[in-house]
Write a protein that holds these residues in place. Structure first.
Motif, PDB file in Angstrom:
ATOM      1  N   ASN A   1       0.836  -1.205   0.000  1.00  0.00           N
ATOM      2  CA  ASN A   1       0.000   0.000   0.000  1.00  0.00           C
ATOM      3  C   ASN A   1       0.869   1.253   0.000  1.00  0.00           C
ATOM      4  N   GLY A   2       0.605   2.154  -0.940  1.00  0.00           N
ATOM      5  CA  GLY A   2       1.315   3.421  -0.979  1.00  0.00           C
ATOM      6  C   GLY A   2       2.776   3.331  -1.379  1.00  0.00           C
ATOM      7  N   SER A   3       3.222   2.212  -1.878  1.00  0.00           N
ATOM      8  CA  SER A   3       4.632   2.056  -2.257  1.00  0.00           C
ATOM      9  C   SER A   3       4.869   2.534  -3.684  1.00  0.00           C
ATOM     10  N   ALA A   4       6.158   2.693  -4.039  1.00  0.00           N
ATOM     11  CA  ALA A   4       6.508   3.124  -5.391  1.00  0.00           C
ATOM     12  C   ALA A   4       7.750   2.363  -5.846  1.00  0.00           C
ATOM     13  N   LEU A   5       7.697   1.858  -7.080  1.00  0.00           N
ATOM     14  CA  LEU A   5       8.830   1.203  -7.710  1.00  0.00           C
ATOM     15  C   LEU A   5       9.137   1.951  -8.995  1.00  0.00           C
ATOM     16  N   THR A   6      10.387   2.404  -9.133  1.00  0.00           N
ATOM     17  CA  THR A   6      10.832   3.046 -10.361  1.00  0.00           C
ATOM     18  C   THR A   6      11.686   2.061 -11.137  1.00  0.00           C
ATOM     19  N   LEU A   7      11.332   1.835 -12.395  1.00  0.00           N
ATOM     20  CA  LEU A   7      12.093   0.973 -13.289  1.00  0.00           C
ATOM     21  C   LEU A   7      12.848   1.866 -14.263  1.00  0.00           C
ATOM     22  N   VAL A   8      14.163   1.691 -14.343  1.00  0.00           N
ATOM     23  CA  VAL A   8      14.988   2.508 -15.224  1.00  0.00           C
ATOM     24  C   VAL A   8      15.216   1.757 -16.524  1.00  0.00           C
ATOM     25  N   GLY A   9      14.937   2.422 -17.635  1.00  0.00           N
ATOM     26  CA  GLY A   9      15.120   1.808 -18.937  1.00  0.00           C
ATOM     27  C   GLY A   9      16.456   2.165 -19.543  1.00  0.00           C
ATOM     28  N   PRO A  10      16.901   1.442 -20.534  1.00  0.00           N
ATOM     29  CA  PRO A  10      16.157   0.348 -21.157  1.00  0.00           C
ATOM     30  C   PRO A  10      16.191  -0.890 -20.280  1.00  0.00           C
ATOM     31  N   ALA A  11      15.071  -1.596 -20.280  1.00  0.00           N
ATOM     32  CA  ALA A  11      14.989  -2.797 -19.454  1.00  0.00           C
ATOM     33  C   ALA A  11      13.979  -3.766 -20.043  1.00  0.00           C
ATOM     34  N   THR A  12      14.249  -5.048 -19.819  1.00  0.00           N
ATOM     35  CA  THR A  12      13.307  -6.115 -20.107  1.00  0.00           C
ATOM     36  C   THR A  12      13.186  -6.913 -18.824  1.00  0.00           C
ATOM     37  N   LEU A  13      11.973  -6.980 -18.294  1.00  0.00           N
ATOM     38  CA  LEU A  13      11.738  -7.647 -17.018  1.00  0.00           C
ATOM     39  C   LEU A  13      10.688  -8.727 -17.181  1.00  0.00           C
TER      40      LEU A  13
ATOM     41  N   ALA B   1      -0.829  -3.300  -4.580  1.00  0.00           N
ATOM     42  CA  ALA B   1      -1.799  -2.970  -3.539  1.00  0.00           C
ATOM     43  C   ALA B   1      -2.293  -1.537  -3.745  1.00  0.00           C
ATOM     44  N   ALA B   2      -3.389  -1.207  -3.104  1.00  0.00           N
ATOM     45  CA  ALA B   2      -4.025   0.099  -3.256  1.00  0.00           C
ATOM     46  C   ALA B   2      -3.029   1.233  -3.031  1.00  0.00           C
ATOM     47  N   GLY B   3      -3.079   2.204  -3.945  1.00  0.00           N
ATOM     48  CA  GLY B   3      -2.250   3.393  -3.807  1.00  0.00           C
ATOM     49  C   GLY B   3      -0.803   3.220  -4.235  1.00  0.00           C
ATOM     50  N   SER B   4      -0.438   2.071  -4.768  1.00  0.00           N
ATOM     51  CA  SER B   4       0.961   1.873  -5.175  1.00  0.00           C
ATOM     52  C   SER B   4       1.192   2.379  -6.594  1.00  0.00           C
ATOM     53  N   GLU B   5       2.476   2.618  -6.923  1.00  0.00           N
ATOM     54  CA  GLU B   5       2.836   3.145  -8.233  1.00  0.00           C
ATOM     55  C   GLU B   5       4.015   2.384  -8.812  1.00  0.00           C
ATOM     56  N   LEU B   6       3.949   2.145 -10.106  1.00  0.00           N
ATOM     57  CA  LEU B   6       5.069   1.595 -10.860  1.00  0.00           C
ATOM     58  C   LEU B   6       5.406   2.652 -11.909  1.00  0.00           C
ATOM     59  N   VAL B   7       6.574   3.272 -11.766  1.00  0.00           N
ATOM     60  CA  VAL B   7       6.957   4.401 -12.607  1.00  0.00           C
ATOM     61  C   VAL B   7       8.182   4.016 -13.420  1.00  0.00           C
ATOM     62  N   VAL B   8       8.179   4.354 -14.701  1.00  0.00           N
ATOM     63  CA  VAL B   8       9.291   4.055 -15.594  1.00  0.00           C
ATOM     64  C   VAL B   8      10.040   5.341 -15.914  1.00  0.00           C
ATOM     65  N   ASP B   9      11.358   5.288 -15.718  1.00  0.00           N
ATOM     66  CA  ASP B   9      12.243   6.354 -16.172  1.00  0.00           C
ATOM     67  C   ASP B   9      12.806   5.883 -17.506  1.00  0.00           C
ATOM     68  N   ALA B  10      12.202   6.340 -18.593  1.00  0.00           N
ATOM     69  CA  ALA B  10      12.579   5.888 -19.930  1.00  0.00           C
ATOM     70  C   ALA B  10      13.540   6.849 -20.608  1.00  0.00           C
ATOM     71  N   SER B  11      14.221   7.690 -19.844  1.00  0.00           N
ATOM     72  CA  SER B  11      15.154   8.639 -20.459  1.00  0.00           C
ATOM     73  C   SER B  11      16.291   7.919 -21.184  1.00  0.00           C
ATOM     74  N   GLY B  12      16.624   6.679 -20.757  1.00  0.00           N
ATOM     75  CA  GLY B  12      17.642   5.892 -21.434  1.00  0.00           C
ATOM     76  C   GLY B  12      17.074   4.894 -22.423  1.00  0.00           C
ATOM     77  N   GLY B  13      15.776   4.682 -22.372  1.00  0.00           N
ATOM     78  CA  GLY B  13      15.115   3.732 -23.265  1.00  0.00           C
ATOM     79  C   GLY B  13      13.862   3.184 -22.624  1.00  0.00           C
TER      80      GLY B  13
END
Length: 173
Positions: free
Chosen positions: A33-45, A53-65
């Protein structure tokens, strides 16, 4: 794709973390709940499953891809969750659901759970050719969706991003 397995990936409630660029395979991804995961690109996961869970975020930093995500089984976005890049460009994130949750009356199997709950948002492309996708009320998708079957509840919205038409200009498709 197949990469060496790294085990489950859990982000505790009300915390944030970053996954560096690269190619990785994980078991279950659990965002508290309320957590955040940042994935840095380029990436294949590759994930066995994703549960936000409610209020969570998955954010992509695609500045590299861009980031491409493969989910083999369950995919759950609970209420008030967000999947987006820092620029909110749908071309930055591709989610491939290998799930098969379409009922075959001749088979008895454990069907995968695919859940897009109310008041959640996804900015990206979603490819689920073997899945029945039920989108709950007030869910918004900005990008594109391919699925075996789609059900939209009241006030659910899919905004097709026309810039995706030129994103694969070098391909024959």
């Amino acid at each position: 794709p197949s990469f060496p397995a790294l085990g489950d990936f859990t982000v505790a409630s009300n915390t944030s973390t970053t996954q560096v660029a690269g190619e990785f395979t994980f078991g279950a991804l659990q965002l508290g709940n309320g957590s955040a995961l940042t994935l840095v690109g380029p990436a294949t996961l590759v994930f066995d499953s994703i549960n936000m869970a409610a209020g969570s975020e998955l954010v992509v930093d695609a500045s590299g891809g861009p980031v491409e995500i493969f989910v083999l089984n369950d995919f759950v976005m609970n209420s008030n969750t967000l999947i987006s890049s820092t620029t909110q460009s749908p071309g930055d994130i591709t989610i491939n659901l290998d799930s098969n949750n379409v009922i075959d009356p001749d088979l008895v199997v454990d069907l995968d759970e695919i859940d897009f709950d109310s008041n959640a948002q996804l900015f990206g492309t979603l490819y689920a050719p073997n899945a029945y996708v039920a989108i709950n009320s007030n869910f918004e998708l900005f990008g594109s969706l391919v699925a075996y079957s789609v059900h939209l509840d009241s006030n659910a919205k899919i905004h097709f991003d026309e810039s995706l038409l030129s994103a694969g200009a070098g391909s024959a498709g």
